[in-house]
Design a protein around this motif. Structure first.
Motif, mmCIF file in Angstrom:
data_model
loop_
_atom_site.group_PDB
_atom_site.id
_atom_site.type_symbol
_atom_site.label_atom_id
_atom_site.label_comp_id
_atom_site.label_asym_id
_atom_site.label_seq_id
_atom_site.Cartn_x
_atom_site.Cartn_y
_atom_site.Cartn_z
ATOM 1 N N ASP A 161 -2.179 5.256 7.829
ATOM 2 C CA ASP A 161 -1.392 5.836 8.917
ATOM 3 C C ASP A 161 -0.538 4.747 9.563
ATOM 4 O O ASP A 161 -0.539 3.585 9.142
ATOM 5 C CB ASP A 161 -2.297 6.533 9.941
ATOM 6 C CG ASP A 161 -3.285 5.584 10.634
ATOM 7 O OD1 ASP A 161 -3.010 4.364 10.716
ATOM 8 O OD2 ASP A 161 -4.322 6.068 11.128
ATOM 9 N N ALA A 162 0.194 5.132 10.599
ATOM 10 C CA ALA A 162 1.124 4.196 11.216
ATOM 11 C C ALA A 162 0.423 2.968 11.775
ATOM 12 O O ALA A 162 0.931 1.842 11.666
ATOM 13 C CB ALA A 162 1.901 4.915 12.321
ATOM 14 N N GLY A 163 -0.737 3.173 12.377
ATOM 15 C CA GLY A 163 -1.479 2.053 12.930
ATOM 16 C C GLY A 163 -1.949 1.073 11.865
ATOM 17 O O GLY A 163 -1.948 -0.150 12.083
ATOM 18 N N HIS A 164 -2.371 1.584 10.711
ATOM 19 C CA HIS A 164 -2.781 0.708 9.611
ATOM 20 C C HIS A 164 -1.644 -0.194 9.168
ATOM 21 O O HIS A 164 -1.819 -1.402 8.977
ATOM 22 C CB HIS A 164 -3.254 1.543 8.416
ATOM 23 C CG HIS A 164 -4.468 2.356 8.691
ATOM 24 N ND1 HIS A 164 -4.712 3.575 8.080
ATOM 25 C CD2 HIS A 164 -5.532 2.141 9.505
ATOM 26 C CE1 HIS A 164 -5.855 4.059 8.501
ATOM 27 N NE2 HIS A 164 -6.377 3.212 9.368
ATOM 28 N N TRP A 165 -0.464 0.396 8.995
ATOM 29 C CA TRP A 165 0.681 -0.386 8.532
ATOM 30 C C TRP A 165 1.102 -1.421 9.565
ATOM 31 O O TRP A 165 1.412 -2.576 9.221
ATOM 32 C CB TRP A 165 1.863 0.542 8.228
ATOM 33 C CG TRP A 165 1.708 1.334 6.972
ATOM 34 C CD1 TRP A 165 1.472 2.674 6.868
ATOM 35 C CD2 TRP A 165 1.783 0.846 5.628
ATOM 36 N NE1 TRP A 165 1.395 3.055 5.551
ATOM 37 C CE2 TRP A 165 1.580 1.947 4.765
ATOM 38 C CE3 TRP A 165 1.987 -0.412 5.075
ATOM 39 C CZ2 TRP A 165 1.592 1.830 3.380
ATOM 40 C CZ3 TRP A 165 1.999 -0.540 3.698
ATOM 41 C CH2 TRP A 165 1.802 0.569 2.859
ATOM 42 N N ALA A 166 1.125 -1.029 10.838
ATOM 43 C CA ALA A 166 1.509 -1.974 11.886
ATOM 44 C C ALA A 166 0.529 -3.142 11.959
ATOM 45 O O ALA A 166 0.933 -4.302 12.118
ATOM 46 C CB ALA A 166 1.594 -1.253 13.232
ATOM 47 N N ALA A 167 -0.763 -2.850 11.856
ATOM 48 C CA ALA A 167 -1.768 -3.910 11.912
ATOM 49 C C ALA A 167 -1.665 -4.844 10.708
ATOM 50 O O ALA A 167 -1.835 -6.068 10.837
ATOM 51 C CB ALA A 167 -3.166 -3.292 11.985
ATOM 52 N N LEU A 168 -1.402 -4.285 9.540
ATOM 53 C CA LEU A 168 -1.240 -5.123 8.349
ATOM 54 C C LEU A 168 -0.049 -6.062 8.513
ATOM 55 O O LEU A 168 -0.147 -7.261 8.227
ATOM 56 C CB LEU A 168 -1.050 -4.234 7.122
ATOM 57 C CG LEU A 168 -0.720 -4.962 5.815
ATOM 58 C CD1 LEU A 168 -1.831 -5.940 5.436
ATOM 59 C CD2 LEU A 168 -0.472 -3.957 4.684
ATOM 60 N N HIS A 169 1.054 -5.524 8.988
ATOM 61 C CA HIS A 169 2.247 -6.365 9.147
ATOM 62 C C HIS A 169 1.994 -7.463 10.179
ATOM 63 O O HIS A 169 2.436 -8.614 9.990
ATOM 64 C CB HIS A 169 3.421 -5.501 9.587
ATOM 65 C CG HIS A 169 4.694 -6.263 9.731
ATOM 66 N ND1 HIS A 169 5.318 -6.898 8.690
ATOM 67 C CD2 HIS A 169 5.462 -6.513 10.848
ATOM 68 C CE1 HIS A 169 6.425 -7.491 9.118
ATOM 69 N NE2 HIS A 169 6.527 -7.284 10.415
#
Length: 254
Positions: free
Chosen positions: A240-248
């Motif tokens: 989800d959006a939070g996963h991608w933001a945290a990875l980046h």
């Protein structure tokens, strides 16, 4: 005097709305937005234009078919600015909200252009049902949605039966609402974040954690997966959006 063209001509790839309940439902969504000027792309015969004009907001309608442009101008007088032009060339860099019954063949180029444009706040798009579901991440997430999630929220509003259009298309439609986030989930310009998304979606591996590990380091991948309870079988489409933001954020902090 020229005679109106038969209802349903779609030489520009558009299926025209004939069920009045659909424009009414879309207009109700727009009513809930802050009162910004409106831009309608692909006005057609005015099925959406007329109820949108009733909201009392400044409204610009863009239509490629000159015959329909003239008819809309006669019908709406000076209450709406009706412009003859290609919806893929309309200005999108103003403070406005966007509404469109999108010709199905133009869905991807319009979405790419819209998401890359600054300043507009909300968009309400009538697309093919499966495309609307995919962009709203109802089920597997597409790379296009993931690439823009930090800046936009996507919501599936409703399903529109094929019988609401003329000519009747082969598939149902779906209404997608896009809202620009007041504060993005990631810092910096989109390009660096989008390279991360592209690398993960196209990378080799047995799951997203393995793909991230091979590309950005296994220690980083394990820590990110543990923090967000991402299992070894998860795929990029499951994030989800939070996963991608945290990875980046982890990649930038290395």
């Amino acid at each position: 005097m020229s005679r109106p063209r038969p209802l349903g001509r779609h030489e520009h790839g558009q299926n025209f709305l004939t069920d009045p309940s659909v424009p009414a439902a879309l207009t109700a969504v727009v009513t809930g937005w802050p009162p910004s000027p409106l831009l309608e792309l692909g006005a057609g015969d005015g099925a959406l234009t007329v109820p949108l004009a009733g909201l009392g907001r400044p409204l610009t309608a863009v239509e490629l078919d000159l015959h329909r442009v003239r008819r809309l101008r006669r019908r709406l007088g000076g209450t709406v600015t009706v412009r003859h032009g290609d919806l893929l060339e309309a200005r999108l860099d103003r403070h406005q909200d966007v509404v469109s019954n999108v010709p199905y063949a133009l869905t991807t180029p319009l979405l790419r252009r819209l998401l890359a444009a600054p300043r507009w706040g909300h968009a309400l798009l009538l697309l093919q049902w499966e495309v609307a579901r995919k962009r709203a991440a109802v089920g597997p997430t597409s790379a296009l949605t993931a690439r823009w999630w930090p800046w936009f929220a996507f919501r599936l509003v409703m399903r529109v039966p094929a019988t609401a259009f003329r000519p009747v298309p082969a598939v149902d439609g779906g209404v997608l609402e896009i809202t620009r986030r007041p504060v993005p989930l990631v810092d910096g310009p989109p390009r660096a974040y989008q390279r991360t998304v592209d690398a993960v979606f196209t990378g080799r591996g047995r799951g997203v954690v393995d793909v991230v590990g091979r590309r950005f380091g296994h220690r980083l991948a394990r820590a990110w997966a543990a923090e967000h309870a991402i299992g070894p079988r998860a795929l990029p489409r499951d994030l989800d959006a939070g996963h991608w933001a945290a990875l980046h954020a982890r990649i930038r902090a290395r």
